[in-house]
Structure formats: structure tokens, C-alpha cells
Design an enzyme around this catalytic site. Sequence first.
Site, PDB file in Angstrom:
ATOM      1  N   LYS A 114       6.032   0.690   7.543  1.00 38.10           N
ATOM      2  CA  LYS A 114       5.659   1.958   6.905  1.00 38.10           C
ATOM      3  C   LYS A 114       6.925   2.796   6.759  1.00 38.10           C
ATOM      4  O   LYS A 114       7.535   3.205   7.752  1.00 38.10           O
ATOM      5  CB  LYS A 114       4.595   2.681   7.726  1.00 38.10           C
ATOM      6  CG  LYS A 114       4.019   3.892   7.011  1.00 38.10           C
ATOM      7  CD  LYS A 114       2.602   4.246   7.459  1.00 38.10           C
ATOM      8  CE  LYS A 114       2.537   4.729   8.868  1.00 38.10           C
ATOM      9  NZ  LYS A 114       1.188   5.273   9.199  1.00 38.10           N
ATOM     10  N   ASP A 130      -7.843  12.622  11.730  1.00 36.85           N
ATOM     11  CA  ASP A 130      -7.868  12.103  10.361  1.00 36.85           C
ATOM     12  C   ASP A 130      -8.582  10.750  10.301  1.00 36.85           C
ATOM     13  O   ASP A 130      -8.088   9.802   9.697  1.00 36.85           O
ATOM     14  CB  ASP A 130      -6.441  11.985   9.807  1.00 36.85           C
ATOM     15  CG  ASP A 130      -6.419  11.925   8.276  1.00 36.85           C
ATOM     16  OD1 ASP A 130      -7.428  12.321   7.653  1.00 36.85           O
ATOM     17  OD2 ASP A 130      -5.402  11.484   7.717  1.00 36.85           O
ATOM     18  N   GLY A 185       0.422   5.622   1.217  1.00 44.09           N
ATOM     19  CA  GLY A 185      -0.367   6.605   1.947  1.00 44.09           C
ATOM     20  C   GLY A 185       0.346   7.920   2.023  1.00 44.09           C
ATOM     21  O   GLY A 185       1.368   8.136   1.367  1.00 44.09           O
ATOM     22  N   VAL A 236       4.005   1.170   2.160  1.00 43.03           N
ATOM     23  CA  VAL A 236       3.845   0.169   3.216  1.00 43.03           C
ATOM     24  C   VAL A 236       4.185  -1.206   2.645  1.00 43.03           C
ATOM     25  O   VAL A 236       3.701  -1.575   1.566  1.00 43.03           O
ATOM     26  CB  VAL A 236       2.413   0.174   3.792  1.00 43.03           C
ATOM     27  CG1 VAL A 236       2.310  -0.823   4.945  1.00 43.03           C
ATOM     28  CG2 VAL A 236       2.013   1.572   4.259  1.00 43.03           C
ATOM     29  N   PHE A 276       2.049   9.052   4.295  1.00 42.54           N
ATOM     30  CA  PHE A 276       3.323   8.913   4.995  1.00 42.54           C
ATOM     31  C   PHE A 276       4.393   8.328   4.080  1.00 42.54           C
ATOM     32  O   PHE A 276       5.553   8.708   4.128  1.00 42.54           O
ATOM     33  CB  PHE A 276       3.119   7.996   6.205  1.00 42.54           C
ATOM     34  CG  PHE A 276       4.294   7.909   7.129  1.00 42.54           C
ATOM     35  CD1 PHE A 276       4.371   8.727   8.256  1.00 42.54           C
ATOM     36  CD2 PHE A 276       5.321   7.015   6.898  1.00 42.54           C
ATOM     37  CE1 PHE A 276       5.455   8.645   9.118  1.00 42.54           C
ATOM     38  CE2 PHE A 276       6.402   6.929   7.754  1.00 42.54           C
ATOM     39  CZ  PHE A 276       6.467   7.752   8.869  1.00 42.54           C
ATOM     40  N   GLY A 318       0.802  -1.214   0.000  1.00 39.49           N
ATOM     41  CA  GLY A 318       0.000   0.000   0.000  1.00 39.49           C
ATOM     42  C   GLY A 318       0.830   1.256   0.000  1.00 39.49           C
ATOM     43  O   GLY A 318       2.043   1.229   0.193  1.00 39.49           O
TER      44      GLY A 318
END
Length: 749
Positions: free
Chosen positions: A55, A150, A33, A38, A35, A31
Amino acid sequence: MSFLGEFDHLKIKLQDVKLATDDFGRTKLIGRGGFGQVYKGELSLPNGRKMVAFKRLDRRLGQGNPEFYKEIMMLSKYKHENLVSLMHYCIEDDEMILVYEYASRGSLDRYIGDANLTWSQRLKICVGVARALNFLHDPTETHQRLIHRDIKSSNILLDDKWTPKVSDFGLSKAGPANQLHTYVFSNAVGTPGYCDPLYFETGFLSKESDVYSFGVVLFELMCGKMCFEYQNGRLTQILVNNWRKCYEENRLDEIVFRDIKKQMQSDSLSTFSRVAYRCINKSREERPTMAEVVKELEIALEQQEVYKNLEKKANLEEMIKIASQATAPLSYGSHEQLFRLLLKGIFLDDGTLWLSLNKNGEICEMVSATKCVSWGVRELAEDSRFSNVVMCTYNGFKVKVFTRFLTPHVTYTINIVFKITFQNSEVEKSIGTYVSCTYKLDNDTHYLYSSNANMREDGWLVIPLYQFTSNQKTHNFNITIFPLLLNWHSTQCSVEGIEFRPVENETHEDPEHKNTKDMQLTLNSRINWEKKLPAEYTDLIKWSTYSIQWTTKKELYSILRKGFLIDNGEKWLSISKSMKKRFMIPATEFLSNEKWIWKSLPESRFKQVGESRDSDEFSVTFEIKSKLLSPQTTYSCHLIYKPPENHSLIEGPIALFSQSSHFPRSIYLIVPHIAIIGDQTSREELNPSHKIKGHPKVRKDGWMEVELWEDTTDTIGTIRAYFTLNGMDIDGEYNFLGLVIQGIELRPL
């Protein structure tokens, strides 16, 4: 970075991360995101290999060191089964990596429009997320209120059992519990569609901003689509205002996810949609707290599950047959609608029989007094479920009652339902449930006595007379009843009817025993012990009167659940399964010296207990200050005692007078007996097998307890209490002589 020293035990080497992710290989990427990317991989840990999620910070995406450090601090302090667990972190060679527990099913946004995710599963996910947010919003002294900032479906992860895990705390803000607006920002942050419009407009951030965002997630799960629409990679529409308008205009049917609509029980959908709408209210003041949201969602889940259980447990053909005999024709188009009618109750036999179904599919039958009571006058009744009641004097009356629909092989209680009218209206107000009756079966030679009254919500009194196990649908009973033998003479007794109610299969096992069993099961399972401990456990340990020795977090958890002495041995502190503080105060803190003998008992937690000299009443007064209580938590208060050797002194009801009520409530220090009817109408007197409010329980430690009252702590965690227990029964024949009191325990609900 010196502040990270306390988290050194979580630090791992970059080499271990690269080995687990095949040097951040594409096949390990799961994934992306705000940040960074992942990855998943198996990490070698001291207790074996474990699949985890990595992450990897990418500063080009806008988040950097502050968010990285905040994630470490927040997830180390805030531990809950519905918050993602931080396992490790890595800072090395310009790499910044967070290591989490692996959520094998990914994020919730993947399943919003998937019809395979059932309505029941969606409800359970919502309940889990709501509990996590309530945990963040409901702080303890060392656990500050945390606003996530969030909340969105992509930040809710799901493990292999569909357990939700709230993640991504990079934007979160902590603040004091009693501060209305935790922060003011010139530039609000959050995700379009989910972010509280008032936060964007005013810059004021509060916990209600999280409530709004969660409300949007609730609508997504109910509607089966994300809250926004994209076209050609650009945001074209946010659906929240349309969803709100559809609810307000009673057009919910237009937006509900059609692929799972048939699964949704109407009561469940109604409860769910109502709380979801309240969450996205434009006014912050009109939004519910997360504690309220949890409660409503749990109700919605229960409403969804109850009909499933009834379809399994109830005989549908039998229910349809019964419904066909209703006094007024019933209108229903589905099994769910039929069960809903039966749960509420229906009239049969021209309105003289009330029949309802409980959640276990067992039938409750109530026969009108006009059909089964002799020696009385029939009168109209405005507050009864029946159109008429029977007015009787204290000279008594006979009951000839038969059943037609009882569920076989179920234990029933035979209850008399009535009201008392007194010559003095003030006496009527003050007597509360403090009443009694004598009764016997026709073929018996002696009368039984019961003062075991409970008051229904509508004000009618219910006294259980007998228990029996039904071997068939039909039974016949002939009972003679004298409803009152009081010093205060009543003018008459209004009898509503005789009720046959299934006994709930609850035992008198005390909560400590239950918690001990739960704890033992937990201790034998493989869990994250750091996560199970309350955030303030280091401070709790410091309060202990004696030094606490432990080597593992597993042992420490066991100690905290069992409890220990604090304040120089003057109080006992433990934690509940929900990580709330539970404690006991000794009798020396709330009993007056002149009426009690102070002595030591080896089985007591405290140095001294109080033994009553010869008193017909005593008062309890205390104030618990904030450090011993969890704020904004409902506590139940229990008297911990040992009855006198001569039990007959306190066999009847004790009148409990509290500062919050003008009416006394009956409690018992000895469990009232209920006569059990056997095969040849033989009886033995046994304790009732079901739980009744105001009845005592035997604890695992040998002491007895009875609940006195419930109250909710304020924002700083204070409770004040004053109440009196009056031991004079209606004939003035008993008192508290020989009663031993260890203390008062306050237990979070």
C-alpha cells in the site's frame, strides 16, 4: 520517527519493493483507496518468496504520516486471525509503503451482489469479522480498547479460503476499557452510510459506533447490495433507513437478496436479521456488544448448517413416514420445515409418545409413564410435556416399556424422568438434584444404585439407568425402580416417562490435553507466530518466577500455552487458544489449615497440596484480582484433586452450595457408573462415554478435575467466589478422608 525504532525489524528497502512490483507497474496494481494505490508482488524473504500487498501512500488523497505511523503501531500490537497482518514497511526517498499479507480475493464489497457467494459463506465471513471487532473492543491490561472508526465492506479483505481480514486502521482510536466515550471530536470522520449517525451529530465516539457500521455490512450481505447508490458519480441515496423500516414493518422479504434467498434457512435468517437490526438501532444503548453479536451470528451459522447436516444424515423417507403418524396433523412445505418440527419434537400414539430428532439425525424417543408404568395413580400435569403423569410412592414401581423408532447402531441411554414431592417444602427446595434411585432388570438378581441426577430446564429430574447400542428400531425392557431411599421421607414421586436419548460422542478428555493436541497441530503448521502470540506476551513473561528461555516465537507460543509458575511459585499461568489468560491457584490459598494436612507431591505444580484429615465438608473462598484475568470474560472454575484410595468414601453425589444460589447442585468426585446392557442383557459397569456437567474428568497430568461453577469477570477482571462442598450422602456413610487437593483452575470459555 524515533518511536519506530522498536519496529526496525519490519523495515525493508525500497529497492526490494520496486523489484517485487515491477517498479509499481500497471500489471501489479490491484486497487485504490483513501490511502493510495495497492500493488501485489512476490517479496523475497529469509524463509522464501511470498506474495504480499504493497500500500503506497499518496498524500494528495488526504491521509499522511499520522495514519501511516498509526497503521504500523496498531497492527504490530493487535494480532488476530481476522485482522490483516502487517509484514513490513518502507520509508525511503519520500516513499511511505506498508506491506501486508496478500488477500487474494480482494475486498468484500466486490462480492456483495455476487450470487456465487453463498449464504453459508456470508455467515462465516460475518462471524470472522465480528470476532475481530470483539477482540479489538475487549482489551487486556496492555491491549487497549481499539475503535476502528471505518468498518465497511471495502475494508474487509478475503484470502483464498474466504477468511475475512479487517484492514485499514488509519482512522482508529485507542482508549481505556472502562471509559464510556473514548474520544470527542468536533469533526467526525467515516464513510457515509456506514458511519454512526449519533457520532456525526454529537461528536461522541464509542465502541457502539463500530457496532453500527458492522450492522450496515450485515445488511449489505443479507440484501445483496451496497448501502449507498450512486448516479453519474454522485451519491444519490443511502439505503440504511429503508432497510431499518422494512425490518420494523415485517417487510424483510422485500429487501433480502433474491438470488440466494432459497439457500437461507428461515431460522438462520431470522436470527441474523434480528441482530443486524439491533446493530443499526438509533439508540446506542439498544445496540448489542460485539460479544453478543458474535454469539448471535454463531447461532445463525449453526442454524444454517444443521439442516444441511440433517439432509445428509437423516433418512428423509423415514422422517416423512414418522411425521404422517403424528397425533396432530403436521403442516410443512419443505424439508427444512419438517426437520424444524422434528428438532422441536412431535407427539405420536395419541399423545403418549414424544419423538424428536437431534442434530446428528438420530431419534430420541420418550414414552409417557401412563403407557409404561404400573403401581401408580394417573394424574393431570400442568408442567409436563404429557397431559398426564403417574404418581408413585417410595415403595417403587415397575416399568414395561418398548421402543418403535430408535436409530439402529446408535448408543442410547435409558433415562427415568420424574419429580419428587416432599412433606417439607423447605427440604424440597434444598434437595436440588441430590436424589437417588435403585433399579434392576426383571431377569437380574441384584439392584443397581444411581444418584446421577440432572435437572432439565423445566425442573424435571433425569436419572440415567442403562446404556445400550440399538441393533434395530424396536426394543423391550422390564425394569423395577425405587426412586428414593432418603432419610427425608417423600410423600410421592411424579413420573413423567422413560426416555431413550442418543449418547453424545464426547469423551472425558481434559481441555489441557485437547489444547496440547491443538497446539501440536498448530506447531507443525506454517503460521505467523508473532500474530499468534497475545499482545501482552512481554508482560506475561516478566511475571514468571523463573527465567524463561526461548529462541523463536514458535517456542515462546508453546511455553505460554503450556504455562509457568508466577508470584514466587504461588500460581500457575498459561494462555488459552483464544489468547485469554488461564491460571491455577494452590490449595493453600483457599483451604482452612485446621482440616487439612499439608504435604509435597512431585507431580504437583505447587510446593504443597492439601490432604483431608476427616471432614464431611469444606469451603472454598477466594478473590482473583485483575492482572490474572482477562476482563469481561466468562471463566469456568475447576477443582483439581486426587480421590482417596478408598473410593467408596466419595462414590455418591457431593452437594455443592454456592453464594449465588439457594439450591445445591450435585457434583461427583468419582465418575458415576452406568450399567451397559449387552447382547444377552449381560452388563458391565463402565464410565459413561458422554460428557455430563458435574462429572469429573481425568487430566493428562494424572489429576482429576470437576467443574464447580461459571462466572464472568467485570470490566477490570475480578472474580470473587465462595462455595461449600458437603460430603454427607443421603445415608451419612462417606466423607472426604484422604482426598488430596492441588488447587483451583480458572479457564476461559
